[in-house]
Design a protein around this motif. Structure first.
Motif, PDB file in Angstrom:
ATOM      1  N   PRO A 198       0.806  -1.234   0.000  1.00 22.26           N
ATOM      2  CA  PRO A 198       0.000   0.000   0.000  1.00 22.26           C
ATOM      3  C   PRO A 198       0.834   1.276   0.000  1.00 22.26           C
ATOM      4  N   LYS A 199       2.054   1.214   0.512  1.00 30.19           N
ATOM      5  CA  LYS A 199       2.899   2.408   0.569  1.00 30.19           C
ATOM      6  C   LYS A 199       3.799   2.558  -0.653  1.00 30.19           C
ATOM      7  N   ALA A 246       7.842  16.358  -7.988  1.00 23.54           N
ATOM      8  CA  ALA A 246       7.050  15.145  -8.175  1.00 23.54           C
ATOM      9  C   ALA A 246       6.364  14.766  -6.868  1.00 23.54           C
ATOM     10  N   ALA A 247       5.060  15.039  -6.779  1.00 26.97           N
ATOM     11  CA  ALA A 247       4.296  14.614  -5.613  1.00 26.97           C
ATOM     12  C   ALA A 247       4.057  13.114  -5.709  1.00 26.97           C
ATOM     13  N   VAL A 248       4.351  12.405  -4.622  1.00 25.56           N
ATOM     14  CA  VAL A 248       4.236  10.951  -4.608  1.00 25.56           C
ATOM     15  C   VAL A 248       2.813  10.550  -4.231  1.00 25.56           C
ATOM     16  N   ILE A 249       2.141   9.847  -5.131  1.00 29.16           N
ATOM     17  CA  ILE A 249       0.821   9.283  -4.852  1.00 29.16           C
ATOM     18  C   ILE A 249       1.012   7.784  -4.701  1.00 29.16           C
ATOM     19  N   ASN A 250       0.926   7.286  -3.467  1.00 31.52           N
ATOM     20  CA  ASN A 250       1.160   5.856  -3.274  1.00 31.52           C
ATOM     21  C   ASN A 250      -0.104   5.048  -3.562  1.00 31.52           C
ATOM     22  N   GLN A 251       0.059   3.732  -3.534  1.00 28.18           N
ATOM     23  CA  GLN A 251      -1.052   2.840  -3.875  1.00 28.18           C
ATOM     24  C   GLN A 251      -2.236   3.031  -2.935  1.00 28.18           C
ATOM     25  N   ASN A 252      -1.951   3.295  -1.671  1.00 33.08           N
ATOM     26  CA  ASN A 252      -2.994   3.483  -0.676  1.00 33.08           C
ATOM     27  C   ASN A 252      -3.854   4.697  -1.014  1.00 33.08           C
ATOM     28  N   ARG A 253      -3.173   5.784  -1.368  1.00 31.38           N
ATOM     29  CA  ARG A 253      -3.909   7.016  -1.673  1.00 31.38           C
ATOM     30  C   ARG A 253      -4.694   6.873  -2.972  1.00 31.38           C
TER      31      ARG A 253
END
Length: 614
Positions: free
Chosen positions: A210-211, A228-235
């Protein structure tokens, strides 16, 4: 008998009392219910094994509705099953490339077309995070974004400018064309056509958690080059519900004409439609003149917007058939109250769902009550899950005001303050990829007590007596023009690497009839150099996207700074581009002349009266 009568009268009076004194209570109750359902669904998905991600929801929809149209683009129609097969081909072709390994980060550099969506799905099947690049950026800004081992690109002319630097970094450049005669760039589409459409084994993405990063979305933020804003799988999994939570279903037809490299186009339009199973009508770009004809042609029921979009639509010539369409919902952000009223009055009873969120932020609001001008509504449950406050802010010093104990000061209701949101496990702030300095700048410590940690949104808000929250302005160095964030430091950096300019102070100024602020630069010229309008024009066109190019330039003998060497902007913003108030030479960008030309009082008057559109 009397008690029964009193009881019945009380029961009958309750709706009247609630409607009179608590007019939004039923909407609040319904919103609470939606929030609880979203949380339950999210927790259920998080508990599934193997782990459940956005791609899995797409595969569920494909299995359930294989022959339903997923993407309609110009004369093309692609069903869910076709999108699945096409993404398999891209994934298999890429997997066979000697320079690629499953899980490598890949940059997507193309416009709005089905290949963008197919390629993202393909990379998700390979377990690869995807950097979504703005296809308008060039040279220095573009090179700054390229920090990945493999690339799938759509714009040959753009990447050619930085190809030597990419080659030095070992970057692999792939174009969605059959052949390419440029050394260092490979054609890729012929390999895709020849590739198998067999499904990819799940083991290729078995290491994803998820992270794990899912996508990188570039944002100008408050300073510097694109981050680059990080959008992880959870979000991203959380974002699935953005349309369904607003009543969108599989029967709806979604109009996506905002850029897919943006959060709005990608997360709301694309990812949101995967959850609902809706059909996407994809356009290369927004067109005000074609908008309603397209809505009628494709029976569109849901549209997206940013504030500028609504104003553009309201600025088109009125037609007898303005209300002849099936659009029932418009979801987006940045619409001003007067445009909201005009839009609904002209185009019919369309429900407006204004929301507030940022790509990297950890707090958001939704105006579920439909209060004109508000971005959302404050309520107990939302604040409990995502703790946030408005704190006093010193706009001159560009920092929150603190008390004698060094803590921030919460503003009373009705006053404007900086929105900050507590960083928690439920509301994390992941930050920017490989940019700890900028990540730290968005963290605010010692807000309500020593040691606490909040996310600094950089946005000034106000909460009224009815608990509606309103966006007031942005703080720091960023302003918005044509729906895009413009970071002044990036523009300043670009201008000062030109041949004749020494310093550049960038700020936004308001223009009547336009949303946001348009770029203006107060500059000084290098010693023994002269201002050359044609050279500066060519420079900004080569280095900056159109929305970031300063429309006005003011020549100064020296750029004014504060005692701490911060460039002073307040007076410059107040004086704007009015030649009647400014003694310094003023210039305006002229695309016809391909130069910056002198700004005369006559031109200024035409701009202010609306005869000249910017």
């Amino acid at each position: 008998m009397l008690l029964i009568s009193i009881f019945l009268a009380t029961i009958l009076a309750v709706p009247f009392v609630l409607r009179t004194f608590f007019p939004y209570v039923w909407m609040d109750v319904l919103y609470f219910g939606d929030l609880v359902r979203i949380l339950v669904r999210f927790v259920e998905r998080r508990r599934r094994r193997p782990l459940f991600f956005v791609l899995d929801r797409f595969l569920e929809q494909t299995a359930a509705h294989p022959d339903k149209n997923f993407i309609v683009f110009e004369n093309e129609r692609h069903t869910f099953s076709e999108a699945d097969r096409r993404s398999n081909q891209i994934a298999n072709a890429l997997q066979s490339h000697p320079g690629y390994e499953a899980g490598d980060t890949v940059a997507l550099f193309t416009g709005n077309e089905p290949a963008f969506m197919f390629t993202w799905l393909a990379l998700a099947k390979l377990g690869s995070p995807v950097a979504l690049l703005n296809h308008n950026i060039r040279t220095k800004s573009l090179l700054h974004c390229f920090n990945c081992p493999a690339f799938i690109l759509g714009l040959k002319e753009a990447v050619e400018d930085v190809l030597p630097s990419l080659t030095e970094q070992g970057v692999i450049v792939l174009l969605m064309t059959k052949h390419c005669d440029k050394p260092g760039i490979e054609g890729f589409s012929d390999k895709v056509e020849e590739a198998s459409d067999a499904p990819l084994p799940r083991s290729l993405r078995s290491n994803i958690t998820p992270k794990s990063p899912a996508v990188y979305i570039y944002t100008s933020g408050t300073t510097g080059l694109p981050k680059a804003a990080v959008i992880n799988q959870n979000r991203l999994l959380t974002a699935l519900v953005v349309l369904s939570s607003n009543g969108v279903t599989s029967k709806d037809v979604i109009f996506v004409n905002l850029p897919l490299y943006h959060t709005a186009g990608f997360v709301i339009g694309f990812i949101g439609s995967i959850e609902t199973g809706s059909t996407i009508i994809l356009k290369r770009k927004f067109s005000a003149s074609q908008f309603w004809d397209d809505c009628r042609k494709y029976n569109v029921t849901v549209v997206q917007y940013i504030g500028e979009v609504m104003r553009y639509l309201c600025s088109t010539p009125k037609r007898d058939n303005d209300k002849d369409h099936k659009v029932r919902l418009a979801i987006g952000n940045g619409i001003r109250a007067e445009i909201w009223r005009e839009f609904v009055s002209r185009f019919g009873n369309i429900q407006i769902r204004e929301f507030y969120a940022s790509t990297e932020g950890n707090v958001g609001f939704i105006n579920y009550a439909g209060k004109v001008g508000a971005i959302g509504r404050v309520n107990f449950l939302h604040r409990k899950l995502f703790p946030y406050i408005l704190v006093k802010y010193d706009t001159e010093r560009d920092e929150p005001i603190r008390d004698a104990d060094g803590l921030c000061v919460e503003v009373p209701k009705g006053e404007t303050g900086l929105l900050v949101s507590k960083i928690t496990d439920i509301a994390p702030f992941v930050g920017y990829a490989q940019n700890e300095e900028q990540t730290e700048r968005k963290r605010l410590r010692n807000v309500l007590k020593k040691g606490d940690l909040y996310f600094n949104t950089g946005d000034l808000m106000r909460i009224d007596d009815e608990n509606f929250i309103y966006f007031q302005d942005r703080v720091g160095d960023t302003f918005r023009w044509k729906g895009e964030n413009v970071a002044t430091t990036e523009v300043s950096d670009i201008l000062t690497i030109s041949e004749c300019l020494k310093e550049a102070n960038i700020y936004g100024v308001q223009v009547p009839g336009h949303e946001g602020r348009i770029g203006m630069a107060a500059v000084t010229v290098k010693r023994e150099a002269q201002f050359d309008g044609k050279k500066i024009y060519n420079h900004v066109v080569n280095y900056l996207p159109s929305y970031a190019r300063p429309r006005f330039i003011r020549l100064q003998n020296a750029v004014e700074v504060t005692g701490t060497f911060k460039q002073m902007k307040v007076k410059l913003v107040e004086e704007s581009f009015d030649p009647g108030r400014i003694q310094d030479p003023l210039y305006i960008l002229d695309d016809k002349e391909k130069s910056y030309v002198p700004l005369t009082a006559q031109v200024y008057s035409s701009i202010m009266s609306g005869n000249i559109k910017l």
